[in-house]
Design a protein around this motif. Structure first.
Motif, mmCIF file in Angstrom:
data_model
loop_
_atom_site.group_PDB
_atom_site.id
_atom_site.type_symbol
_atom_site.label_atom_id
_atom_site.label_comp_id
_atom_site.label_asym_id
_atom_site.label_seq_id
_atom_site.Cartn_x
_atom_site.Cartn_y
_atom_site.Cartn_z
ATOM 1 N N LYS A 53 -16.203 22.791 -32.124
ATOM 2 C CA LYS A 53 -17.334 21.836 -31.705
ATOM 3 C C LYS A 53 -17.791 22.295 -30.428
ATOM 4 O O LYS A 53 -19.031 21.870 -30.047
ATOM 5 N N PHE A 54 -17.010 22.744 -29.389
ATOM 6 C CA PHE A 54 -17.937 23.445 -28.065
ATOM 7 C C PHE A 54 -18.652 24.519 -28.135
ATOM 8 O O PHE A 54 -19.021 25.053 -27.180
ATOM 9 N N ALA A 87 -19.234 18.254 -23.146
ATOM 10 C CA ALA A 87 -19.464 16.908 -23.443
ATOM 11 C C ALA A 87 -18.184 15.919 -23.602
ATOM 12 O O ALA A 87 -17.251 16.725 -23.464
ATOM 13 N N GLY A 88 -18.504 14.804 -23.662
ATOM 14 C CA GLY A 88 -17.227 13.833 -23.700
ATOM 15 C C GLY A 88 -17.730 12.390 -23.655
ATOM 16 O O GLY A 88 -18.912 12.365 -23.596
ATOM 17 N N GLY A 89 -16.734 11.415 -23.509
ATOM 18 C CA GLY A 89 -17.132 10.122 -23.259
ATOM 19 C C GLY A 89 -15.779 9.392 -22.723
ATOM 20 O O GLY A 89 -14.830 9.943 -22.719
ATOM 21 N N LYS A 90 -16.080 8.071 -22.372
ATOM 22 C CA LYS A 90 -15.195 7.495 -21.931
ATOM 23 C C LYS A 90 -14.219 6.866 -23.160
ATOM 24 O O LYS A 90 -14.774 6.627 -24.129
ATOM 25 N N PRO A 91 -13.060 6.493 -22.818
ATOM 26 C CA PRO A 91 -12.112 6.003 -23.970
ATOM 27 C C PRO A 91 -12.592 4.469 -23.816
ATOM 28 O O PRO A 91 -13.143 3.808 -23.198
ATOM 29 N N GLU A 93 -11.731 0.616 -24.344
ATOM 30 C CA GLU A 93 -10.925 -0.205 -23.519
ATOM 31 C C GLU A 93 -10.358 -1.164 -24.668
ATOM 32 O O GLU A 93 -11.014 -1.875 -25.442
ATOM 33 N N ARG A 121 2.610 7.405 -28.428
ATOM 34 C CA ARG A 121 2.211 7.506 -26.988
ATOM 35 C C ARG A 121 0.913 6.509 -26.774
ATOM 36 O O ARG A 121 0.972 5.707 -25.852
ATOM 37 N N GLU A 122 0.032 6.436 -27.699
ATOM 38 C CA GLU A 122 -1.251 5.639 -27.561
ATOM 39 C C GLU A 122 -0.888 4.104 -27.578
ATOM 40 O O GLU A 122 -1.662 3.456 -27.050
ATOM 41 N N GLY A 319 -8.621 5.419 -29.714
ATOM 42 C CA GLY A 319 -9.299 5.865 -30.956
ATOM 43 C C GLY A 319 -10.807 5.836 -31.058
ATOM 44 O O GLY A 319 -11.370 5.060 -29.945
ATOM 45 N N GLU A 320 -11.498 6.166 -32.072
ATOM 46 C CA GLU A 320 -12.738 6.200 -32.309
ATOM 47 C C GLU A 320 -13.024 4.698 -33.251
ATOM 48 O O GLU A 320 -12.131 4.800 -34.062
#
Lengths: 485, 150
Positions: A53-54, A87-91, A93, A121-122, A319-320
């Motif tokens: 992806k990157f 790239a990325g994004g915030k988790p 909440e 863990r999540e 998650g997404e």
């Protein structure tokens, strides 16, 4: 050809930042590159052999990352660039505040019961406390509601409100696995409540044995964290959507039909809503509901489980999720798609105009075409008895069946001509305008649409609707079996 | 040089000098409620993973999602990489902010991580920096390690 490699990727190329590789296309160059730097394969490709992806590939400043361009013949003097896409994004909440999470305690029994969540863990203790603090509304304790309610209860959601006005019937048991044959004729909410209690007595269950309406919708969901739409009709879906947008409560939407289902999240953090995706419902009768169209038994289990999973992800904040996306699943061909939904800034509910501020002011009956339209000529019709008499008396008439093939497979109407609504205008020559034409469907609604369609197309012969459709005639058909069928 | 010398490369530590820290905080707060993004540079000749300079870049994400996502133009990144290289610097990693969200890697962050580089995340709550964290994906097995910031 000259290949320049960003220093950020040098770890895969033995710290090389520039090399010369023979080849006329990117495919050939990649092959040469991997021959020279075998280590790079793991860096550039994923397990399926796709570029990771990157990774971005540029040729003379133009993006050539798309695999379709890897066979293009390149100029001898071209310069290939291998770059990273940073790239990325915030988790996400959680929709449950920290204060509410902290106010929950999990006792020893809880640690045992939710052990498999605590291992993740999540989720862990914080996530489990959020689940316990959560207050959830499930509208509809039918096919979708069954897995949704059971999984939310099993996961440990603290408060579950179930809204359904209906009673359990025998036909429900094929897909509504929360009810059993002992529950037939009981209110659906009662058997849903029993099931939740059997799973976990610590859950607060609120059962509302009433229909959700424009008058009570906001009151019924106010103060809750998330709403799950498990209903089967457009009017209630739009009502729930609007009530959720107005109260700012995220909505996890799902629907099933025959072999297919879809799931989405509406109104989450100003994201798109149902009206952004479908500005208006289809004409009444055009799309049969689940009750009319049928559905394969496990489909609701699959789709409802995804729906419950989405709600839990919002609650835990991991998650997404499907806000701004629509997941579709075809159980017959096992295909899944995720489509993007754009927010409609002109949306009457969630857009800038806020045209619909109070749902009691909006006419859902009219919006969904459920009201009799005064401007249209009234459609004349026969009751089941009148129609049966005409059949017995052998009054000359043409009978047009506008039902779907699967509906006709259950009960074929003898002597009827089959014409789908979409073909009526084109095939009006098949009707004899000197005699009466009677239109039949399952419940007598699509047949009205058929008559209006033909009127618009200019057909002038006498047309009649079979009131309440084949459903209304069932008793007569079965008792007069010898005569009619 | 206080305790810096004890920190060696690949000790799972990154050194953020105070002036760089302040600079990063200002950038993240200025970008709020959007995500900011930038490059962390270190000296090529150094034994330390120490940030010597930062370069703030435009967030290339679509306007409507700038508050939840960031993207750096690969070509812009490459041109900075070459400019800094001439002055003896190399890219150590990247920084980006999480407006009103925790300083932990999101699923999107993880999916997009380039192995062996540092990813510094700045948590900004209501316009103020409240926390930061650093992470690195390991080349051998794509596992992710949290990095100490000193």
């Amino acid at each position: 050809m000259k290949v320049l490699i960003s220093a950020t990727l040098k770890t895969f190329f033995e710290k090389t930042s520039q090399t010369e590789i023979q080849g006329n296309t990117l495919d050939e160059i990649f092959k040469g590159l991997l021959d020279e730097y075998p280590e790079a394969r793991k860096g550039l490709y994923d397990d399926e052999g796709k570029l990771r992806k990157f990774i971005r590939v540029f040729v003379d400043g133009e993006d050539f990352t798309d695999i379709a361009r890897h066979t293009e013949k390149l100029d001898e003097s071209s310069e290939v660039l291998l770059l990273p896409l940073i790239a990325g994004g915030k988790p996400n909440e959680s929709i449950i505040s920290d204060e509410r999470q902290k106010a929950i305690t999990i006792d020893e029994k809880g640690i045992d019961r939710f052990n498999k969540h605590l291992m993740l863990r999540e989720i862990s203790v914080k996530g489990q406390k959020r689940i316990r603090a959560a207050k959830v509304v499930v509208v509809g304790a039918g096919a979708l509601g069954s897995p949704v309610i059971q999984y939310l209860a099993a996961a440990g959601v603290g408060t579950i409100k179930v809204i359904d006005f209906d009673k359990v019937t025998l036909a429900n048991l094929q897909s509504q696995v929360i009810h059993s044959s002992r529950d037939v004729n009981r209110p659906k909410v009662a058997s849903a409540r029993d099931t939740i209690r059997n799973v976990d007595r610590g859950i607060e269950v609120i059962d509302e044995n009433e229909e959700l309406t424009a008058e009570n919708a906001v009151d019924l969901i106010d103060g809750f964290d998330v709403v799950l739409d498990c209903t089967d009709n457009y009017k209630t879906r739009y009502l729930i959507n609007d009530a959720c947008v107005i109260t700012g409560i995220p909505l996890v939407f799902a629907s099933i039909y025959q072999y297919e289902g879809m799931v989405s999240i509406f109104g989450y953090k100003n994201g798109p809503c149902l009206r952004c995706l479908f500005p208006e419902p289809p004409a009444p009768g055009l799309v049969p509901t689940c009750t009319e169209g049928g559905t394969i038994s496990p489909l609701a289990g699959i789709i409802g489980s995804i729906q419950a999973n989405e709600a839990l992800k919002l609650i835990i904040g991991i998650g997404e999720h499907l806000s701004g996306k629509l997941l579709t699943f075809d159980s017959l061909n096992l295909t899944t798609k995720i489509l993007n939904i754009d927010k409609d800034f002109d949306c009457p509910v969630c857009g800038k105009s806020h045209l619909i501020k109070e749902i009691v002011d909006f006419d859902y009956e009219e919006f969904c075409g459920l009201k009799e339209d005064d401007s249209e000529l009234p459609v004349e019709g026969f009751t089941a008895d009148e129609f049966a008499k005409r059949l017995e008396d052998e009054v000359p008439m043409t009978i047009i069946d506008v039902r779907e093939p699967h509906e006709r497979a259950i009960l074929r109407f003898p002597g009827a001509i089959v014409i789908p609504i979409g073909q009526l205008a084109r095939r009006q020559k098949e009707l004899d305008s000197n005699i009466d034409t009677v239109f039949i469907c399952k419940q007598g609604k699509r047949s009205i649409l058929a008559i209006n369609t033909l009127r618009e197309a200019g057909y002038e012969g006498p047309m009649y609707n079979l009131k309440d459709g084949i459903d209304g005639m069932k008793d007569i058909i079965f008792s007069h079996e010898a005569g009619l069928l | 040089m206080n305790g810096d010398l004890k920190v060696r490369k690949y000790d799972n530590q990154i050194v953020l000098p105070k002036d760089i820290c302040t600079q990063i905080e200002q950038v993240a707060e200025k970008a709020y409620p959007n995500e900011c993004c930038g490059i962390l540079f270190g000296a090529v000749e150094s034994d330390l993973d120490k940030v010597e300079a930062i370069e703030v870049l435009d967030n290339m994400s679509t306007q409507s999602i700038k508050d939840s996502y960031y993207m750096i133009s690969p070509l812009e990144l490459f041109s900075y990489e070459q400019d800094y290289q001439k002055q003896g610097y190399e890219i150590l990693g990247f920084l980006h902010s999480h407006p009103d969200a925790s300083a932990i890697l999101s699923a999107a962050d993880k999916a997009q991580m380039v192995p062996e580089l540092f990813y510094l995340i700045i948590e900004v709550r209501q316009g103020k920096v409240t926390s930061q964290s650093a992470w690195r994906k390991n080349k051998s097995d794509d596992s992710i390690t949290e990095i100490n910031i000193t």
